[in-house]
Design a protein around this motif. Structure first.
Motif, PDB file in Angstrom:
ATOM      1  N   ARG A  80      31.742 -24.232  92.364  1.00  0.00           N
ATOM      2  CA  ARG A  80      30.280 -24.168  92.193  1.00  0.00           C
ATOM      3  C   ARG A  80      29.963 -23.040  91.215  1.00  0.00           C
ATOM      4  O   ARG A  80      30.363 -21.892  91.425  1.00  0.00           O
ATOM      5  N   ALA A 121      27.216 -21.647  87.704  1.00  0.00           N
ATOM      6  CA  ALA A 121      26.030 -21.766  86.860  1.00  0.00           C
ATOM      7  C   ALA A 121      26.364 -21.215  85.490  1.00  0.00           C
ATOM      8  O   ALA A 121      27.014 -20.161  85.373  1.00  0.00           O
ATOM      9  N   ASN A 122      25.938 -21.931  84.477  1.00  0.00           N
ATOM     10  CA  ASN A 122      26.138 -21.485  83.098  1.00  0.00           C
ATOM     11  C   ASN A 122      24.815 -21.616  82.353  1.00  0.00           C
ATOM     12  O   ASN A 122      24.474 -22.683  81.852  1.00  0.00           O
ATOM     13  N   TYR A 145      33.461 -25.589  81.594  1.00  0.00           N
ATOM     14  CA  TYR A 145      32.270 -25.419  82.420  1.00  0.00           C
ATOM     15  C   TYR A 145      31.061 -25.472  81.491  1.00  0.00           C
ATOM     16  O   TYR A 145      30.677 -24.478  80.868  1.00  0.00           O
ATOM     17  N   GLU A 146      30.482 -26.659  81.403  1.00  0.00           N
ATOM     18  CA  GLU A 146      29.390 -26.884  80.467  1.00  0.00           C
ATOM     19  C   GLU A 146      28.143 -26.114  80.886  1.00  0.00           C
ATOM     20  O   GLU A 146      28.007 -25.698  82.035  1.00  0.00           O
ATOM     21  N   THR A 147      27.219 -25.974  79.943  1.00  0.00           N
ATOM     22  CA  THR A 147      25.957 -25.338  80.285  1.00  0.00           C
ATOM     23  C   THR A 147      25.269 -26.135  81.392  1.00  0.00           C
ATOM     24  O   THR A 147      25.313 -27.368  81.413  1.00  0.00           O
ATOM     25  N   THR A 148      24.648 -25.400  82.307  1.00  0.00           N
ATOM     26  CA  THR A 148      23.811 -26.029  83.334  1.00  0.00           C
ATOM     27  C   THR A 148      22.327 -25.854  82.991  1.00  0.00           C
ATOM     28  O   THR A 148      21.462 -26.266  83.745  1.00  0.00           O
ATOM     29  N   THR A 174      20.472 -22.714  87.872  1.00  0.00           N
ATOM     30  CA  THR A 174      20.859 -24.108  88.094  1.00  0.00           C
ATOM     31  C   THR A 174      22.362 -24.162  88.321  1.00  0.00           C
ATOM     32  O   THR A 174      23.149 -23.870  87.415  1.00  0.00           O
ATOM     33  N   TRP A 175      22.723 -24.509  89.530  1.00  0.00           N
ATOM     34  CA  TRP A 175      24.127 -24.489  89.956  1.00  0.00           C
ATOM     35  C   TRP A 175      24.670 -25.909  89.976  1.00  0.00           C
ATOM     36  O   TRP A 175      23.970 -26.852  90.358  1.00  0.00           O
ATOM     37  N   SER A 176      25.912 -26.049  89.592  1.00  0.00           N
ATOM     38  CA  SER A 176      26.560 -27.352  89.518  1.00  0.00           C
ATOM     39  C   SER A 176      27.946 -27.227  90.141  1.00  0.00           C
ATOM     40  O   SER A 176      28.469 -26.118  90.263  1.00  0.00           O
ATOM     41  N   LYS A 195      31.894 -28.527  89.919  1.00  0.00           N
ATOM     42  CA  LYS A 195      32.944 -29.184  89.138  1.00  0.00           C
ATOM     43  C   LYS A 195      34.050 -29.591  90.106  1.00  0.00           C
ATOM     44  O   LYS A 195      34.598 -28.752  90.825  1.00  0.00           O
TER      45      LYS A 195
END
Ligand code: GCU
Length: 127
Positions: free
Chosen positions: A58, A60-61, A83-86, A91-93, A95
């Protein structure tokens, strides 16, 4: 149900600071790694049996570019993950990654390959 390991909880290691200034993290904070190649976040996870496990990193970027990092399991690099921009630091994503673990204790290190370092790392789910 996966087990969640927080980046701010020992024996996890954060080569940077544990911050809490961008909402949406779990636990009490997240790892803001130093802006340098090799400034890693590391988790120590337990597996009841040897075999394949699904990881959920988890992060954020909020920067505009991806922040790649090697995925290092028990000292061996098994993948390079982008880890692409979020879009925002709040904004958490997650992977999802698949790895092989040993029975018992394992180290999982996110080891950035560029000078901007890691995205902010909240936690690691292991299922
Ligand atoms: C900002 C942001 C940090 C982030 C940093 C970065 O300073 O507030 O949380 O870690 O950018 O670019 O890595």
């Amino acid at each position: 149900t996966p087990t969640r390991y927080e980046a701010e909880t020992a024996p996890a290691v954060c080569q940077g600071t544990i911050d809490s200034n961008h909402a949406g993290f779990s636990g009490s904070g997240f790892c803001n790694g130093n802006a340098a190649v090799g400034a890693y976040a590391q988790f120590t996870v337990n597996a009841s049996t040897a075999g394949t496990a699904t990881l959920g990193v988890r992060f954020a970027n909020g920067a505009s570019g991806a922040r790649p990092a090697n995925l290092v399991v028990n000292g061996s690099t098994v993948a390079t993950v982008s880890y692409e921009t979020t879009g925002a630091w709040t904004t958490w994503s997650t992977k999802s990654l698949t790895v092989s673990l040993n029975a018992g204790s394992n180290t999982i290190r996110l080891d950035p390959t560029t000078a901007v370092g890691l995205p902010n790392i909240d936690s690691l789910d292991v299922g």
